[in-house]
Write an enzyme that holds these catalytic residues in place. Structure first.
Site, PDB file in Angstrom:
ATOM      1  CG  HIS A 153     -28.135  43.666  -2.906  1.00 45.92           C
ATOM      2  ND1 HIS A 153     -28.372  44.084  -1.967  1.00 45.92           N
ATOM      3  CD2 HIS A 153     -28.785  42.464  -3.205  1.00 45.92           C
ATOM      4  CE1 HIS A 153     -29.527  43.284  -1.142  1.00 45.92           C
ATOM      5  NE2 HIS A 153     -29.658  42.461  -2.036  1.00 45.92           N
ATOM      6  CG  ASP A 187     -26.461  46.334  -0.113  1.00 47.27           C
ATOM      7  OD1 ASP A 187     -27.603  46.409   0.477  1.00 47.27           O
ATOM      8  OD2 ASP A 187     -26.481  45.855  -1.199  1.00 47.27           O
TER       9      ASP A 187
END
Length: 492
Positions: free
Chosen positions: A32, A131
């Site tokens: 990520h 996120d």
């Protein structure tokens, strides 16, 4: 706490009144953080000042990927997590994290909410980009009149698959190519929906989606996922904005230059590339399964069997968690070789000389870009999929968890890879003979010729993508900021 990189410009608009400033907060996983950092680089080239926020454990690898001279507008900001039992600061990242500590890491991330609020007060950015597991982050931003939107690092197809079966569990997914089977679809969603700190991942995901202001950005492009982007937008009732594959420019894995690598990394790279340079074109298979999944001994045995039976040359990257599971040898030291089947190293690596086994790190993109590589045996994490497509390397798909089964289905649908046949169930067991068959079919088999051709064509498609998606994103960010300044925003 602000790191040294951010202090010089910690007041986001100081000296930068003419441009947007953003704070980026990725989940604490390399898969990520890396695409977040690549998005940061693209945004900085369009005049955006970026404060990249993560734990010190994650920022170590981010510094290795970032040349501050090339990207002076990206500043790294440390977010300290509270101390929890069994979770030392060097494990404030999913890299090498034993699986039983994942809920603890999510809890520690949640408990960092007050400190992140203080960072927002110090940095006062124009925008927050966050996120999928931290629904508290956009709330903190909205309370400070800062617009916030979510950036998804996954494929649109896997996100649409997940959203569909959570929101419409009794309805078939409208794209049969991604179906895992009637029963298996729901079983797979259940395996992805894990709990931590009293909240499921699914609940976190949808709260993050709901709190994304105006749109959700996603790491993909319409040439390969247009129908999935449109369907995800329909399911969420929110615009889904593709921002491109975000594969770093060049083939280095240590930042903008080789000097960003450690001495050990440079030696590993030299050894691999020297060995690879002696191989014929498209004759080598790269086998690697991500930084977060650690194969059990049985799985490693079957991969070893498959690589050996394939008869092809290979580079196999093996990884172990930081909990001392590496077996010990007679002198008391640890060795990855003892985790592999008896005689494998002696026969295939040392004897035949057609294989390399590398523990820990390898320059994946540099290996994939080498003409000697003819196939990629991969778990189908989204970063690995888009990197393989960028370099035109056909995929042998061996999905192991999370979004990887839908990703593998997409690989097959796009024609750029083939899947290893597995046992019953979505994450069923696999056998070495099937791994070998998958490798040979894709790399040298007649039926793999179409896959090899499609993979080369896909590389051409990606090479023609430009920066238009990033320009659109910057424009939409500016519109969000103007709307909030003009109209304000209710606390969500």
């Amino acid at each position: 706490m602000l790191s040294d990189e951010s202090r010089a410009g910690s007041m986001g608009s100081t000296g930068d009144d003419c441009r947007l400033s953003v704070v980026m907060l990725p989940w604490l996983a390399h898969g990520h953080a890396s695409p977040f950092l690549e998005l940061a680089k693209r945004l900085s080239r369009h005049g955006v000042l970026v404060h990249f926020c993560s734990t010190p454990a994650n920022l170590v690898s981010m510094r290795e990927q970032l040349d501050p001279n090339a990207f002076p507008s990206i500043r790294l900001v440390e977010l300290q997590l509270p101390a929890l039992p069994g979770l030392p600061p060097d494990l404030h990242t999913t890299k090498h994290l034993p699986s039983h500590l994942m809920p603890t890491l999510k809890q520690a991330f949640d408990l960092a909410e007050p400190d992140f609020g203080l960072l927002l007060d110090a940095l006062h950015p124009d925008v927050l980009i966050y996120d999928f597991l931290q629904p508290w982050a956009p709330l903190l931003a909205h309370r400070r009149n800062i617009p916030a939107f979510q950036f998804l690092t996954t494929a649109a197809s896997s996100a649409a698959f997940f959203c569909h079966y959570v929101i419409r569990p009794t309805e078939e997914f409208p794209f049969p190519a991604l179906s895992l089977g009637v029963k298996e679809n729901l079983e797979h969603i259940a395996t992805m929906n894990r709990f931590a700190n009293g909240m499921s991942d699914g609940e976190r995901f949808f709260r993050c989606m709901d709190r994304s202001l105006g749109f959700v950005a996603i790491r993909t492009f319409r040439e390969i996922e247009a129908k999935y982007i449109d369907y995800l937008s329909c399911v969420l009732d929110k615009e889904v904005l593709p921002v491109g594959p975000l594969v770093p420019d060049g083939d280095d894995d240590g930042g903008s230059g080789r000097d960003r690598l450690t001495d050990k990394d440079r030696e590993t790279e030299r050894s691999i590339m020297s060995w690879l340079g002696a191989k014929e074109k498209s004759s080598v298979v790269l086998a690697t399964f991500g930084s977060e999944y650690f194969m059990c001994k049985e799985e490693m045995r079957e991969v070893a069997c498959g690589l050996e039976l394939s008869g092809l040359s290979f580079i196999w990257v093996v990884r172990f968690p930081k909990d001392g599971i590496l077996p010990t040898v007679a002198d008391g030291s640890s060795s990855w070789a003892t985790a592999l089947p008896s005689g494998f190293v002696e026969r295939v690596v040392k004897g035949e000389g057609r294989g390399l086994v590398v523990e820990g790190w390898a320059p994946q993109r540099k290996i994939l870009s080498h003409p000697g590589v003819g196939g990629f045996l991969t778990h189908c994490g989204w970063s690995s999929v888009v990197e393989a497509m960028k370099y035109g390397v056909p995929i042998i798909a061996l999905p192991l968890q999370l979004d990887q089964p839908p990703n593998a289905k997409l690989v097959v649908e796009l024609g750029v890879g083939m899947a290893v046949r597995k046992g019953r169930g979505v994450l069923g067991e696999f056998e070495g003979e099937e791994v070998a068959k998958g490798i040979r079919d894709v790399v040298v088999g007649e039926q793999g010729e179409r896959v090899r051709r499609k993979a080369r064509q896909m590389a051409g498609v990606i090479s023609r993508t430009d920066d238009e998606e990033i320009k659109v994103l910057v424009q939409k960010m500016a519109v969000l900021c103007e709307a909030v300044k003009r109209d304000g925003r209710e606390v969500m």
